[in-house]
Design a protein around this motif. Sequence first.
Motif, PDB file in Angstrom:
ATOM      1  N   LEU A  48      -5.619   3.220  -3.121  1.00  0.00           N
ATOM      2  CA  LEU A  48      -5.849   4.264  -2.130  1.00  0.00           C
ATOM      3  C   LEU A  48      -5.583   5.633  -2.756  1.00  0.00           C
ATOM      4  CD1 LEU A  48      -4.089   2.608   0.955  1.00  0.00           C
ATOM      5  CD2 LEU A  48      -6.541   3.047   0.730  1.00  0.00           C
ATOM      6  N   TYR A  49      -6.392   6.610  -2.375  1.00  0.00           N
ATOM      7  CA  TYR A  49      -6.210   7.963  -2.920  1.00  0.00           C
ATOM      8  C   TYR A  49      -6.442   8.999  -1.833  1.00  0.00           C
ATOM      9  CZ  TYR A  49     -11.352   8.153  -3.259  1.00  0.00           C
ATOM     10  OH  TYR A  49     -12.697   8.144  -2.975  1.00  0.00           O
ATOM     11  N   ASP A  50      -5.983  10.222  -2.100  1.00  0.00           N
ATOM     12  CA  ASP A  50      -6.061  11.296  -1.111  1.00  0.00           C
ATOM     13  C   ASP A  50      -7.319  12.154  -1.254  1.00  0.00           C
ATOM     14  OD1 ASP A  50      -3.636  11.187   0.570  1.00  0.00           O
ATOM     15  OD2 ASP A  50      -2.592  11.405  -1.342  1.00  0.00           O
ATOM     16  N   GLN A 101     -10.555   6.084  -0.264  1.00  0.00           N
ATOM     17  CA  GLN A 101      -9.913   7.298   0.217  1.00  0.00           C
ATOM     18  C   GLN A 101      -9.161   6.984   1.512  1.00  0.00           C
ATOM     19  OE1 GLN A 101     -10.375   9.678   2.834  1.00  0.00           O
ATOM     20  NE2 GLN A 101      -9.011  11.148   1.833  1.00  0.00           N
ATOM     21  N   LYS A 102      -7.982   7.550   1.681  1.00  0.00           N
ATOM     22  CA  LYS A 102      -7.098   7.161   2.783  1.00  0.00           C
ATOM     23  C   LYS A 102      -7.697   7.425   4.158  1.00  0.00           C
ATOM     24  CE  LYS A 102      -2.857   7.648   0.079  1.00  0.00           C
ATOM     25  NZ  LYS A 102      -1.603   8.424  -0.110  1.00  0.00           N
ATOM     26  N   PRO A 147      -8.793  -2.334  -0.849  1.00  0.00           N
ATOM     27  CA  PRO A 147      -8.211  -1.221  -1.604  1.00  0.00           C
ATOM     28  C   PRO A 147      -7.301  -1.629  -2.762  1.00  0.00           C
ATOM     29  CG  PRO A 147      -7.113  -1.450   0.518  1.00  0.00           C
ATOM     30  CD  PRO A 147      -8.289  -2.385   0.538  1.00  0.00           C
ATOM     31  N   SER A 190      -1.757  -0.165  -4.335  1.00  0.00           N
ATOM     32  CA  SER A 190      -3.194  -0.235  -4.092  1.00  0.00           C
ATOM     33  C   SER A 190      -3.904   0.906  -4.809  1.00  0.00           C
ATOM     34  CB  SER A 190      -3.477  -0.144  -2.590  1.00  0.00           C
ATOM     35  OG  SER A 190      -3.226   1.170  -2.111  1.00  0.00           O
ATOM     36  N   GLU A 226       0.839  -1.209   0.000  1.00  0.00           N
ATOM     37  CA  GLU A 226       0.000   0.000   0.000  1.00  0.00           C
ATOM     38  C   GLU A 226       0.871   1.255   0.000  1.00  0.00           C
ATOM     39  OE1 GLU A 226      -3.747  -1.977   2.508  1.00  0.00           O
ATOM     40  OE2 GLU A 226      -2.378  -0.573   3.483  1.00  0.00           O
ATOM     41  N   LEU A 227       1.910   1.252   0.834  1.00  0.00           N
ATOM     42  CA  LEU A 227       2.786   2.417   0.936  1.00  0.00           C
ATOM     43  C   LEU A 227       3.554   2.672  -0.354  1.00  0.00           C
ATOM     44  CD1 LEU A 227       4.198   1.902   4.554  1.00  0.00           C
ATOM     45  CD2 LEU A 227       2.580   3.655   3.813  1.00  0.00           C
ATOM     46  N   TYR A 287     -10.266   4.921   4.882  1.00  0.00           N
ATOM     47  CA  TYR A 287      -9.629   3.654   5.253  1.00  0.00           C
ATOM     48  C   TYR A 287      -9.367   3.612   6.762  1.00  0.00           C
ATOM     49  CZ  TYR A 287      -6.476  -0.334   4.200  1.00  0.00           C
ATOM     50  OH  TYR A 287      -5.887  -1.581   4.092  1.00  0.00           O
ATOM     51  N   ILE A 288      -8.803   4.699   7.298  1.00  0.00           N
ATOM     52  CA  ILE A 288      -8.526   4.771   8.723  1.00  0.00           C
ATOM     53  C   ILE A 288      -9.823   4.739   9.534  1.00  0.00           C
ATOM     54  CG2 ILE A 288      -7.587   6.235  10.564  1.00  0.00           C
ATOM     55  CD1 ILE A 288      -5.548   7.256   8.460  1.00  0.00           C
TER      56      ILE A 288
END
Length: 239
Positions: free
Chosen positions: A43-45, A127-128, A121, A41, A36-37, A131-132
């Motif tokens: 994941l987006y901002d 969205q990040k 993801p 993935s 992911e990092l 996710y959290i």
Amino acid sequence: MKHPRFLKNQILLEMKQANQSFPGMAAMTVPIVLLELKGYSKLYDTTAEGPGRWYDFFQFPLFVFFTDFCIYWIHRGLHHPLVYKRLHKPHHKWIMPTPFASHAFHPLDGYAQGLPYHIFPFIFPLQKMAYIALFVFINFWTIMIHDGEYIANNPIINGAACHSVHHFAFNYNYGQFTTLWDRLGGSYRQPDEELFQKENKMSKKTWEKQVKVMEEVLKEVEGDDDRVYEPEGETKKSQ
């Protein structure tokens, strides 16, 4: 007053099981987090980087729907006779779980049931911050379905009552968030109405009924019962 199938030193044992499993579950999750990092993935901002404003809202029910489906089948698979005693029985040690049992798994069991949250993801945009937020929600949800507070008397929501049925009746209610997949898979068992009645949920009659169901199914699922119970303050080994 404790349930007759409450284990001796149960809360301490639940905490011990969970804390012994956390390092292994975390270590097995590291490769996924690294992917992911490194940007593998979806994941987006910001909204501009995602599918659109509509998806900022749609991603939440989609996440619940997808992970509920996956966990249902993973959880049901963990009850297969070839797997159950090796991996899933440590979590079913708790016939009447407390919130501390929510993360008291065998490490491979906890990892397997957590995989859908990490796989999502890589298949769908997420969205990040969502996710959290979803991981916070998941952990609180997992605690709540083990807390014995039977509030959600709802045909759709897999609440604490449904999950308590799973713990003492074993082969029912595998779902995480909803009863949908249990209903489609023929594994749904509706909680008894007395669980939602304050004056009856902790009555001797209700507990005896639960024990009877548990003992009948346990013989088929586990054979001999090696748990050590503490009914009414007295230590007793089940026969």
